[in-house]
Design a protein around this motif. Structure first.
Motif, PDB file in Angstrom:
ATOM      1  N   PRO A 511       3.490  -2.148  -3.444  1.00 48.05           N
ATOM      2  CA  PRO A 511       4.213  -1.814  -2.211  1.00 48.05           C
ATOM      3  C   PRO A 511       5.679  -2.200  -2.283  1.00 48.05           C
ATOM      4  O   PRO A 511       6.079  -3.058  -3.087  1.00 48.05           O
ATOM      5  CB  PRO A 511       3.494  -2.661  -1.152  1.00 48.05           C
ATOM      6  N   ALA A 512       6.478  -1.555  -1.452  1.00 46.82           N
ATOM      7  CA  ALA A 512       7.871  -1.947  -1.252  1.00 46.82           C
ATOM      8  C   ALA A 512       8.218  -1.656   0.199  1.00 46.82           C
ATOM      9  O   ALA A 512       7.559  -0.836   0.859  1.00 46.82           O
ATOM     10  CB  ALA A 512       8.800  -1.186  -2.192  1.00 46.82           C
ATOM     11  N   ILE A 513       9.238  -2.340   0.687  1.00 46.34           N
ATOM     12  CA  ILE A 513       9.765  -2.083   2.022  1.00 46.34           C
ATOM     13  C   ILE A 513      11.188  -1.578   1.864  1.00 46.34           C
ATOM     14  O   ILE A 513      12.018  -2.214   1.204  1.00 46.34           O
ATOM     15  CB  ILE A 513       9.715  -3.353   2.896  1.00 46.34           C
ATOM     16  N   LEU A 514      11.447  -0.396   2.423  1.00 45.79           N
ATOM     17  CA  LEU A 514      12.763   0.238   2.298  1.00 45.79           C
ATOM     18  C   LEU A 514      13.487   0.248   3.634  1.00 45.79           C
ATOM     19  O   LEU A 514      12.859   0.316   4.694  1.00 45.79           O
ATOM     20  CB  LEU A 514      12.627   1.691   1.814  1.00 45.79           C
ATOM     21  N   VAL A 530       6.312   1.769   1.627  1.00 44.45           N
ATOM     22  CA  VAL A 530       6.144   2.796   0.591  1.00 44.45           C
ATOM     23  C   VAL A 530       5.369   2.185  -0.579  1.00 44.45           C
ATOM     24  O   VAL A 530       5.238   0.960  -0.680  1.00 44.45           O
ATOM     25  CB  VAL A 530       7.504   3.335   0.086  1.00 44.45           C
ATOM     26  N   PHE A 531       4.889   3.063  -1.456  1.00 43.69           N
ATOM     27  CA  PHE A 531       4.235   2.605  -2.685  1.00 43.69           C
ATOM     28  C   PHE A 531       4.956   3.195  -3.884  1.00 43.69           C
ATOM     29  O   PHE A 531       5.319   4.378  -3.894  1.00 43.69           O
ATOM     30  CB  PHE A 531       2.755   2.976  -2.670  1.00 43.69           C
ATOM     31  N   LYS A 532       5.153   2.369  -4.900  1.00 51.08           N
ATOM     32  CA  LYS A 532       6.056   2.708  -6.004  1.00 51.08           C
ATOM     33  C   LYS A 532       5.382   3.440  -7.153  1.00 51.08           C
ATOM     34  O   LYS A 532       6.065   4.034  -7.982  1.00 51.08           O
ATOM     35  CB  LYS A 532       6.704   1.415  -6.530  1.00 51.08           C
ATOM     36  N   GLN A 533       4.070   3.371  -7.238  1.00 50.50           N
ATOM     37  CA  GLN A 533       3.366   4.023  -8.343  1.00 50.50           C
ATOM     38  C   GLN A 533       1.975   4.420  -7.885  1.00 50.50           C
ATOM     39  O   GLN A 533       1.464   3.885  -6.898  1.00 50.50           O
ATOM     40  CB  GLN A 533       3.285   3.088  -9.554  1.00 50.50           C
TER      41      GLN A 533
END
Length: 655
Positions: A511-514, A530-533
């Motif tokens: 996960p990431a937070i944008l 969001v998810f990066k992969q």
């Protein structure tokens, strides 16, 4: 909300602690030591090791898990290929492309023949009425699935065809979906609470060539004449130039007419129920038996077709990237999206999430209360449990019928060890107090779970303290129809829990937070989740509309899968889902709303029209704002009374 002091017990129960640091930090509850001792993942350190490997070496991590399943042919090329960046070309995800398998073979044949689980109960079925019960073993389920697979093939259904299923929570629903999977047909299951218009729309969108339904059923006290709704849907399809050639009907409400002496494969499973069922059948026979209309040449009885079907059926060997099913989720435009999941990756992901998130062991009795018409039911009533050789409860009824004790009496009846339900149900049952819960033993319970929306801390604490008697860890799972399985979740023996937090990512999830500019935020932060992969269970496309798939999930932030949800990460790295981003008015970047953004009118509302998965139906709100009562299909609305209230209390506007 200030959390009350946790009343710890020496040597057992979750330990509530005020973590060191800032006073505003949320309390956490450590996993009970007795759970950690036998857990697949027994510590936070072990979780971190496994997660790091799953993200840094996904091919090796999932490759090892894939060895636990049967593959007719191995993967000939790259284990994983994908593109998440719309600026670099078409979005695609391929796990083990070229390998061939069959998910039905893996969840049934292997369990019966290789793992010798033929006599193990696959499902305890609990009907709407407390006395209506039965059970079906893995061997019996395999036989019925093979028979119905032969029925479908005799009706001309081939690999790649789409089959619509519109049924209540009865064993034949599981049989039907697994039979589709066995012959390589795609099942498209439509929740039995949806309208004929919704069913028609979904049949048309994926050009389903056959429909499987039921005569009628009771949901609590409410009679649902499902065959009548199915007939209306097929009539609408005919009028729109798409005649469905066959409709197979299960005689469910009319089971008593079929006699008792038939074999399990030939008659509905209620005939093999506990001794007091005959009295219950007489009792239920006093209820209304609706007149079932019959369309000669189209309608066929399930039990008659099964009597003529052979009990062996060679599975269709499918590519790992062949589609397994379509499941429609509500779209903001009003047109549902047909989410497509594929055979190989979905199988790996639901099996793995089920094993680790619920810390499944062979002796467990698992109960997910979700309807199979939702993704939760696909993944954690059918495919995930069966892939692990689990025994599950399949429940037709509702939590408050015939009384508010129903869930807990079922828990005691079947000695349920792992229990998975929605915060909505928990909040509903909280209103009736502790007594309906505490009068039952619930001693078998070991792990509790929640799904569908973030659980509020008050409900979490009641679930933990009253239902779980302060000794059961709670897995608060965040995921979506589109993800196939759990994305953010505690692990019962490893993760200290914070009420309301989905905690940490599952294996393979990055996960990431944008922020609004698409920049990744580090440390404590709030923004877009969001998810990066890719993970194996990610959807591959929107049926018949790949452009919509790319636009909805990848266009806003190229290089990422965009969930559409807001998220906060706290100072301990825990993730907290804050709600749908497009449902919130984000004013955190300015002290005042600019004149362009200032609303003309503000109407107070006790609630908003939402789907059962918690999404706000903005098209309905627009209609209310325009005072337009032509709302179209609203069968997906969780609480229709909200719409009536909003219209009746609509603020006056000046033209």
């Amino acid at each position: 909300m200030g959390l009350p002091e946790e009343r710890g017990r020496s040597g057992s129960g979750s330990r509530g602690q005020e973590e060191a640091g800032a006073g505003g930090r949320a309390r956490s509850w450590s996993p009970p030591p007795e759970v950690s001792r036998s857990a697949h993942v027994p510590s936070l350190q072990r979780y971190r090791e496994l997660h790091r490997r799953s993200v840094e070496e996904p091919r090796e991590f999932w490759g090892d898990i894939a060895k636990e399943f049967y593959w007719k042919t191995p993967c000939p090329g790259p284990f994983l290929r994908y593109n998440f960046d719309v600026t670099k070309g078409k979005i695609f995800i391929e796990w083990m492309k070229g390998a061939s398998t069959n998910i039905c073979y893996n969840v049934l044949d292997r369990n019966v023949h290789e793992k010798k689980l033929g006599d193990k109960v696959a499902f305890y079925w609990e009907g709407n009425e407390p006395g209506e019960t039965t059970q079906i073993t893995y061997h019996e389920l395999l036989v019925q699935v093979c028979q119905f697979s032969n029925v479908l093939r005799k009706q001309g259904i081939q690999k790649g065809d789409r089959v619509a299923i519109y049924m209540p929570m009865i064993p034949e629903l599981v049989v039907a979906m697994l039979a589709c999977a066995r012959i390589g047909a795609l099942h498209s299951i439509v929740f039995a609470g949806f309208s004929s218009e919704s069913l028609c729309e979904r049949i048309l969108d994926s050009s389903c060539s056959l429909l499987i339904t039921t005569d009628a059923f009771y949901r609590g006290e409410k009679l649902v004449n499902l065959k009548e709704l199915a007939d209306e849907a097929l009539q609408k399809c005919q009028e729109k130039g798409f005649p469905v050639r066959c409709c197979i009907v299960v005689k469910h409400l009319g089971r008593a007419e079929l006699g008792v002496g038939d074999s399990p494969s030939q008659s509905p499973p209620i005939k093999r129920s506990c001794p007091d069922v005959q009295g219950k059948l007489k009792e239920k026979s006093k209820r209304v038996q609706p007149q079932i209309s019959w369309n000669q040449g189209i309608d066929l009885w399930w039990h008659e077709l099964m009597q003529e079907a052979g009990d062996e059926c060679e599975p269709e060997w499918c590519d790992a990237e062949d589609p397994l099913f379509i499941l429609y989720t509500s779209g903001s435009t009003g047109k549902p999206k047909g989410v497509v999941h594929t055979v190989g990756g979905y199988m790996l992901y639901v099996a793995t999430t089920f094993k680790y998130v619920f810390d499944f062991h062979a002796e467990d009795v698992f109960w997910c209360t979700a309807d199979i018409g939702w993704i939760t039911g696909h993944s954690y009533v059918t495919y995930g449990p069966l892939a692990n050789g689990a025994t599950s409860v399949l429940f037709e009824g509702i939590p408050t019928y015939p009384d508010v004790n129903r869930l807990w009496s079922i828990v005691d009846k079947y000695k349920v060890t792992k229990f998975y339900t929605a915060p909505t149900a928990i909040r509903l049952l909280m209103k009736f107090g502790d007594e309906p819960v505490t009068k039952h033993s619930r001693a078998s319970l070991q792990v509790l779970g929640t799904v569908g929306e973030p659980i509020n801390p008050e409900a979490w604490l009641w679930y933990h303290q009253v239902v779980g008697a302060q000794r059961c860890p709670i897995v608060d799972t965040f995921w979506q129809t589109e993800t196939g399985g759990h994305m953010l979740t505690p692990l019962p023996g490893a993760t200290p829990m914070k009420p309301g937090s989905a905690t940490f990512p599952f294996f393979g999830v990055a996960p990431a937070i944008l922020n609004e500019s698409g920049e990744e935020l580090e440390g404590e932060a709030e923004g877009y989740l969001v998810f990066k992969q890719p993970w194996p269970g990610i959807m591959r496309t929107v049926y018949g509309n790949h452009e919509r798939f790319e636009t909805t999930y990848f266009k806003k932030f190229p290089g990422y899968y965009v969930t559409g949800d807001g998220c906060r990460r706290d100072q301990d790295g825990y993730y907290w889902i804050t709600g749908r981003i497009d449902d919130m008015l984000n004013v955190s970047v300015r002290e005042k709303i600019g004149p362009i953004a200032t609303p003309d009118y503000i109407q107070n509302a006790p609630g908003l029209p939402k789907t059962r998965s918690g999404k706000i139906m903005r098209r309905v709100l627009r209609k209310i704002a325009q005072n337009d009562h032509d709302l179209g299909d609203t069968s997906t609305v969780a609480d229709p009374s909200v719409i009536s209230h909003l219209f009746s209390h609509r603020c006056l506007t000046i033209q």
